[in-house]
Design a protein around this motif. Structure first.
Motif, PDB file in Angstrom:
ATOM      1  N   GLU A  25     -23.159 -90.583 -23.583  1.00  0.00           N
ATOM      2  CA  GLU A  25     -22.398 -91.807 -23.836  1.00  0.00           C
ATOM      3  C   GLU A  25     -21.738 -92.299 -22.552  1.00  0.00           C
ATOM      4  N   TRP A  26     -21.187 -91.374 -21.763  1.00  0.00           N
ATOM      5  CA  TRP A  26     -20.527 -91.736 -20.508  1.00  0.00           C
ATOM      6  C   TRP A  26     -21.524 -92.365 -19.539  1.00  0.00           C
ATOM      7  N   GLU A  27     -22.760 -91.863 -19.524  1.00  0.00           N
ATOM      8  CA  GLU A  27     -23.773 -92.391 -18.606  1.00  0.00           C
ATOM      9  C   GLU A  27     -24.215 -93.799 -18.986  1.00  0.00           C
ATOM     10  N   ALA A  28     -24.039 -94.172 -20.241  1.00  0.00           N
ATOM     11  CA  ALA A  28     -24.432 -95.506 -20.705  1.00  0.00           C
ATOM     12  C   ALA A  28     -23.261 -96.463 -20.484  1.00  0.00           C
ATOM     13  N   VAL A  29     -23.106 -96.895 -19.255  1.00  0.00           N
ATOM     14  CA  VAL A  29     -21.969 -97.730 -18.871  1.00  0.00           C
ATOM     15  C   VAL A  29     -22.050 -99.084 -19.573  1.00  0.00           C
ATOM     16  N   SER A  30     -20.914 -99.511 -20.106  1.00  0.00           N
ATOM     17  CA  SER A  30     -20.855-100.830 -20.739  1.00  0.00           C
ATOM     18  C   SER A  30     -19.733-101.646 -20.108  1.00  0.00           C
ATOM     19  N   GLY A  31     -19.840-102.952 -20.199  1.00  0.00           N
ATOM     20  CA  GLY A  31     -18.809-103.825 -19.649  1.00  0.00           C
ATOM     21  C   GLY A  31     -17.468-103.590 -20.300  1.00  0.00           C
ATOM     22  N   GLU A  32     -17.478-103.225 -21.585  1.00  0.00           N
ATOM     23  CA  GLU A  32     -16.225-102.979 -22.303  1.00  0.00           C
ATOM     24  C   GLU A  32     -15.455-101.818 -21.684  1.00  0.00           C
ATOM     25  N   ARG A  33     -16.156-100.764 -21.309  1.00  0.00           N
ATOM     26  CA  ARG A  33     -15.489 -99.612 -20.698  1.00  0.00           C
ATOM     27  C   ARG A  33     -14.872-100.003 -19.358  1.00  0.00           C
ATOM     28  N   GLN A  58     -22.406 -90.112  -9.030  1.00  0.00           N
ATOM     29  CA  GLN A  58     -22.438 -91.544  -9.294  1.00  0.00           C
ATOM     30  C   GLN A  58     -21.363 -91.934 -10.306  1.00  0.00           C
ATOM     31  N   ASN A  59     -21.092 -91.054 -11.269  1.00  0.00           N
ATOM     32  CA  ASN A  59     -20.051 -91.343 -12.258  1.00  0.00           C
ATOM     33  C   ASN A  59     -18.677 -91.445 -11.597  1.00  0.00           C
ATOM     34  N   SER A  60     -18.431 -90.587 -10.623  1.00  0.00           N
ATOM     35  CA  SER A  60     -17.131 -90.625  -9.949  1.00  0.00           C
ATOM     36  C   SER A  60     -17.005 -91.844  -9.048  1.00  0.00           C
ATOM     37  N   TYR A  61     -18.115 -92.234  -8.400  1.00  0.00           N
ATOM     38  CA  TYR A  61     -18.085 -93.471  -7.623  1.00  0.00           C
ATOM     39  C   TYR A  61     -17.755 -94.646  -8.551  1.00  0.00           C
TER      40      TYR A  61
END
Length: 107
Positions: A25-33, A58-61
């Motif tokens: 779920e975290w990897e599926a970046v959405s504009g809302e997040r 990449q998640n931390s960046y």
């Protein structure tokens, strides 16, 4: 395993499965997040090992780019336990972050 009292329960397949769902779920970046993160103005120190297989760098960046007052600290040649692998460096940099009067650190 040395702690005899007040130990966390052992994890099993159900815990691992739930963690993998959260990772995906975290990897599926959405504009809302991203919008929600931009409203968090607390100084934040983001720490990651460059070769972390559990939480890709990449998640931390991305996280540090979307938190307005974030500082990203990365450690080379390290994985998920980077702050333990580079404990002297991490404690010094974390202490400096906490003591800073910069807009990107606590007051």
């Amino acid at each position: 395993m040395q702690r005899g009292a007040d130990r966390e329960p052992l994890s099993g397949p159900a815990i691992a499965g739930a963690q993998m769902v959260a990772f995906r779920e975290w990897e599926a970046v959405s504009g809302e997040r991203s919008a929600g993160l931009k409203r968090i103005h607390h100084p934040t120190l983001v720490v990651n090992g460059v070769h972390d297989d559990m939480v890709p760098i990449q998640n931390s960046y991305w996280l540090s780019e979307n938190l307005p007052n974030a500082v990203l600290l990365t450690y080379p040649d390290s994985g998920h336990g980077s702050l333990f692998q580079f404990h002297h460096s991490f404690t010094g940099q974390a202490a400096a972050f906490l003591a800073s009067d910069s807009e990107f650190a606590p007051y």
